[in-house]
Motif scaffolding. Structure first.
Motif, PDB file in Angstrom:
ATOM      1  N   LYS B   4      37.450  30.967  34.401  1.00  0.00           N
ATOM      2  CA  LYS B   4      38.163  32.251  34.292  1.00  0.00           C
ATOM      3  C   LYS B   4      37.291  33.284  33.606  1.00  0.00           C
ATOM      4  O   LYS B   4      36.725  33.021  32.532  1.00  0.00           O
ATOM      5  CB  LYS B   4      39.430  32.077  33.449  1.00  0.00           C
ATOM      6  N   ILE B   5      37.210  34.465  34.215  1.00  0.00           N
ATOM      7  CA  ILE B   5      36.507  35.593  33.595  1.00  0.00           C
ATOM      8  C   ILE B   5      37.555  36.633  33.251  1.00  0.00           C
ATOM      9  O   ILE B   5      38.257  37.135  34.142  1.00  0.00           O
ATOM     10  CB  ILE B   5      35.476  36.237  34.547  1.00  0.00           C
ATOM     11  N   TYR B   6      37.702  36.943  31.970  1.00  0.00           N
ATOM     12  CA  TYR B   6      38.574  38.048  31.550  1.00  0.00           C
ATOM     13  C   TYR B   6      37.681  39.281  31.530  1.00  0.00           C
ATOM     14  O   TYR B   6      36.819  39.427  30.657  1.00  0.00           O
ATOM     15  CB  TYR B   6      39.151  37.769  30.152  1.00  0.00           C
ATOM     16  N   GLY B   7      37.840  40.143  32.529  1.00  0.00           N
ATOM     17  CA  GLY B   7      36.909  41.260  32.606  1.00  0.00           C
ATOM     18  C   GLY B   7      37.443  42.415  33.414  1.00  0.00           C
ATOM     19  O   GLY B   7      38.609  42.435  33.822  1.00  0.00           O
ATOM     20  N   PHE B   8      36.559  43.387  33.637  1.00  0.00           N
ATOM     21  CA  PHE B   8      36.912  44.602  34.362  1.00  0.00           C
ATOM     22  C   PHE B   8      35.927  44.691  35.523  1.00  0.00           C
ATOM     23  O   PHE B   8      34.720  44.732  35.280  1.00  0.00           O
ATOM     24  CB  PHE B   8      36.785  45.794  33.408  1.00  0.00           C
ATOM     25  N   GLU B  23      25.318  33.003  42.000  1.00  0.00           N
ATOM     26  CA  GLU B  23      24.022  32.326  42.155  1.00  0.00           C
ATOM     27  C   GLU B  23      24.190  30.811  42.166  1.00  0.00           C
ATOM     28  O   GLU B  23      23.475  30.103  42.867  1.00  0.00           O
ATOM     29  CB  GLU B  23      23.068  32.714  41.006  1.00  0.00           C
ATOM     30  N   LEU B  24      25.133  30.313  41.339  1.00  0.00           N
ATOM     31  CA  LEU B  24      25.307  28.867  41.180  1.00  0.00           C
ATOM     32  C   LEU B  24      26.467  28.327  41.999  1.00  0.00           C
ATOM     33  O   LEU B  24      26.814  27.154  41.881  1.00  0.00           O
ATOM     34  CB  LEU B  24      25.536  28.544  39.694  1.00  0.00           C
ATOM     35  N   ASN B  25      27.065  29.188  42.836  1.00  0.00           N
ATOM     36  CA  ASN B  25      28.242  28.795  43.628  1.00  0.00           C
ATOM     37  C   ASN B  25      29.363  28.260  42.764  1.00  0.00           C
ATOM     38  O   ASN B  25      29.995  27.245  43.095  1.00  0.00           O
ATOM     39  CB  ASN B  25      27.856  27.747  44.690  1.00  0.00           C
ATOM     40  N   VAL B  26      29.609  28.918  41.647  1.00  0.00           N
ATOM     41  CA  VAL B  26      30.726  28.541  40.784  1.00  0.00           C
ATOM     42  C   VAL B  26      31.891  29.482  41.106  1.00  0.00           C
ATOM     43  O   VAL B  26      31.815  30.685  40.850  1.00  0.00           O
ATOM     44  CB  VAL B  26      30.340  28.692  39.286  1.00  0.00           C
ATOM     45  N   PRO B  27      32.980  28.948  41.682  1.00  0.00           N
ATOM     46  CA  PRO B  27      34.120  29.824  41.973  1.00  0.00           C
ATOM     47  C   PRO B  27      34.728  30.312  40.666  1.00  0.00           C
ATOM     48  O   PRO B  27      34.722  29.582  39.668  1.00  0.00           O
ATOM     49  CB  PRO B  27      35.108  28.902  42.707  1.00  0.00           C
ATOM     50  N   TYR B  28      35.205  31.551  40.655  1.00  0.00           N
ATOM     51  CA  TYR B  28      35.808  32.059  39.437  1.00  0.00           C
ATOM     52  C   TYR B  28      37.070  32.847  39.743  1.00  0.00           C
ATOM     53  O   TYR B  28      37.276  33.351  40.852  1.00  0.00           O
ATOM     54  CB  TYR B  28      34.820  32.933  38.656  1.00  0.00           C
ATOM     55  N   GLU B  29      37.925  32.905  38.718  1.00  0.00           N
ATOM     56  CA  GLU B  29      39.141  33.713  38.803  1.00  0.00           C
ATOM     57  C   GLU B  29      38.932  34.890  37.851  1.00  0.00           C
ATOM     58  O   GLU B  29      38.634  34.693  36.673  1.00  0.00           O
ATOM     59  CB  GLU B  29      40.327  32.857  38.342  1.00  0.00           C
ATOM     60  N   LEU B  30      39.054  36.098  38.365  1.00  0.00           N
ATOM     61  CA  LEU B  30      38.876  37.267  37.504  1.00  0.00           C
ATOM     62  C   LEU B  30      40.246  37.703  37.017  1.00  0.00           C
ATOM     63  O   LEU B  30      41.112  38.086  37.800  1.00  0.00           O
ATOM     64  CB  LEU B  30      38.197  38.407  38.274  1.00  0.00           C
ATOM     65  N   ILE B  31      40.443  37.636  35.699  1.00  0.00           N
ATOM     66  CA  ILE B  31      41.713  38.080  35.121  1.00  0.00           C
ATOM     67  C   ILE B  31      41.475  39.480  34.576  1.00  0.00           C
ATOM     68  O   ILE B  31      40.673  39.667  33.656  1.00  0.00           O
ATOM     69  CB  ILE B  31      42.160  37.094  34.029  1.00  0.00           C
ATOM     70  N   PRO B  32      42.138  40.491  35.167  1.00  0.00           N
ATOM     71  CA  PRO B  32      41.780  41.861  34.816  1.00  0.00           C
ATOM     72  C   PRO B  32      42.158  42.280  33.402  1.00  0.00           C
ATOM     73  O   PRO B  32      43.252  41.979  32.919  1.00  0.00           O
ATOM     74  CB  PRO B  32      42.545  42.711  35.834  1.00  0.00           C
ATOM     75  N   VAL B  33      41.209  42.923  32.749  1.00  0.00           N
ATOM     76  CA  VAL B  33      41.414  43.546  31.438  1.00  0.00           C
ATOM     77  C   VAL B  33      41.050  45.012  31.661  1.00  0.00           C
ATOM     78  O   VAL B  33      39.884  45.338  31.879  1.00  0.00           O
ATOM     79  CB  VAL B  33      40.494  42.910  30.375  1.00  0.00           C
ATOM     80  N   SER B  34      42.034  45.879  31.678  1.00  0.00           N
ATOM     81  CA  SER B  34      41.778  47.258  32.079  1.00  0.00           C
ATOM     82  C   SER B  34      41.177  48.087  30.945  1.00  0.00           C
ATOM     83  O   SER B  34      41.805  48.283  29.903  1.00  0.00           O
ATOM     84  CB  SER B  34      43.077  47.921  32.566  1.00  0.00           C
TER      85      SER B  34
END
Lengths: 221, 212
Positions: B4-8, B23-34
């Protein structure tokens, strides 16, 4: 094997950072002083080794390296048992986090305020700007509030043991205290007891105390 | 459990982490922080990142922040066989990598970031540019890139012969300054041009360059 040569200035801030780590790890070294006052660090012979024209750099038996934190990491890598760079994956990640925090949240304001405060303290005739100092110290106060939150839960910036990430806060962590008294300065405020505790421990280390009068060639420990 | 990436999405540092995931083919979930809504300064977020900036990550319960250490962590954990960080047993290659990472941080990041603020962010917000400051920043950045030109004349990448994180860390600001601020930083520098052309055309960067 030739002795490690540290090309820098005996009172220069970044030279002191490297010397502190060399002392922590009991590494003999020779200080080769660069005449910065007369621009020796900008001459072509110097730029061959450090192309950005800054001090210090090292020559470790023919291996040239610059950027103080890279130098310190290199020395620590040669002494893995010291624990100054943790190797366990999660501890290493938290070490890198703390080292990055020093670089992005501490150094930008601490180095700019610290350098000017050091110039004033040493009495050098070099222009300083009290407003610039005050602005950077104001930024640093807020950053140190976040440090207080971190250090209230753990002894050092990366966890329970000392690492390079703590030591990287020297010497600017000391120079910023020149604004204030010994009992009340930015690293020693009643409102941030954990920062004060951590800072006091850092500056009591023999590696810091060894070069209070300036870095010098050290062949025996 | 996805990374999980907490980001914008448009943020420089959020894209830096997303780039290395790609680059590393790591799937991620972006949790929005506005950022516009100030969510990065809210108490719940400050518990994750006490300095109140994005991103922060959560890897199956292991939490950390600062984009460059996160990148190093991703390579250590998911990058088996990856050369984006040299093998720590190779002390010399590691030292040269650390020197290059330090150069990016100490010489490039600050002038590049502030130039982007002056030339792209301020106009977007209807704020006036500080022309004197822009002149100073351009002079600084150009002097640094002149050194890069000399270094990259002797070796293909900033850390030596192999592409590493030290090269990739430059992408968000360089892309922003060349594509959004329309600065010409490379025409007079053939080695920097060659290096930038190579790193910016990597599929991983193409995937996240306009948003993580």
């Amino acid at each position: 094997m030739a002795i490690l040569k540290l090309y820098g200035g005996k009172q220069a801030s970044c030279t002191r950072r490297v010397a502190t780590v060399l002392h922590e790890l009991n590494v003999p070294f020779e200080l080769v002083e660069i005449d910065v006052m007369n621009g020796a660090h900008k001459k072509p012979e110097y730029l061959k080794f450090q192309p950005f024209g800054q001090i210090p750099y090292i020559d470790d038996d023919g291996f040239i390296l610059y950027e103080t934190r890279a130098i310190c990491r290199y020395i620590a890598a040669k002494h893995p048992k010291s624990g100054l760079i943790p190797t366990d994956p999660k501890s290493n990640a938290l070490f890198e986090q703390a080292a990055s925090v020093e670089l992005t949240n501490f150094d930008p304001s601490a180095s700019k305020a610290g350098l000017q405060l050091w110039i004033k303290k040493m009495g050098y005739t070099y222009p300083t700007d009290d407003k610039v100092i005050a602005d950077h110290l104001e930024t640093l106060e807020k950053k140190l509030d976040a440090y207080e939150a971190i250090l209230s839960k753990q002894r050092y910036v990366a966890g329970e043991t000392i690492t390079l990430a703590d030591i990287f806060h020297l010497p600017y962590g000391v120079y910023v205290t020149y604004d204030g008294s010994e009992s009340d300065n930015i690293m020693n405020r009643a409102s941030r007891p954990n920062v004060a505790r951590w800072y006091k421990e850092l500056v009591s280390r023999p590696s810091w105390l060894a070069y209070l009068d300036g870095v010098k060639t050290t062949t025996a420990y | 459990m996805p990374f999980k990436i907490y980001g914008f999405p448009p943020s420089t540092c959020t894209r830096r982490v997303a780039l290395v995931c790609k680059e590393l083919n790591v799937p991620y979930e972006l949790i929005p922080v506005s950022i516009p809504k100030g969510e990065h300064k809210a108490p719940e977020y400050l518990k994750r990142q006490p300095f109140g900036v994005v991103p922060a990550i959560d890897d199956d319960g292991f939490t950390m922040f600062e984009s460059r250490p996160v990148a190093r962590y991703l390579v250590a954990k998911y990058g088996k066989g990856s050369t984006l960080v040299p093998d720590p047993k190779d002390i010399i290659a590691t030292a040269k990598f650390e020197q290059a990472v330090s150069v990016e941080n100490n010489h490039f990041d600050e002038p590049a970031g502030e130039l982007f603020l002056q030339l792209v962010i301020k106009p977007m917000r209807g704020l006036p540019k500080d022309e004197e400051r822009v002149k100073t920043l351009l002079a600084t950045l150009n002097s640094k890139l002149d050194v890069y030109e000399m270094v990259l004349a002797k070796q293909p990448y900033l850390g030596g012969d192999i592409l590493t994180l030290a090269d990739l860390f430059h992408l968000p600001w360089l892309y922003g300054l060349t594509e959004k601020a329309k600065l010409d930083l490379v025409t007079s520098r053939p080695n920097v041009a060659r290096w930038y052309q190579e790193i910016s055309s990597r599929p991983a960067w193409q995937a996240v360059k306009d948003g993580a």
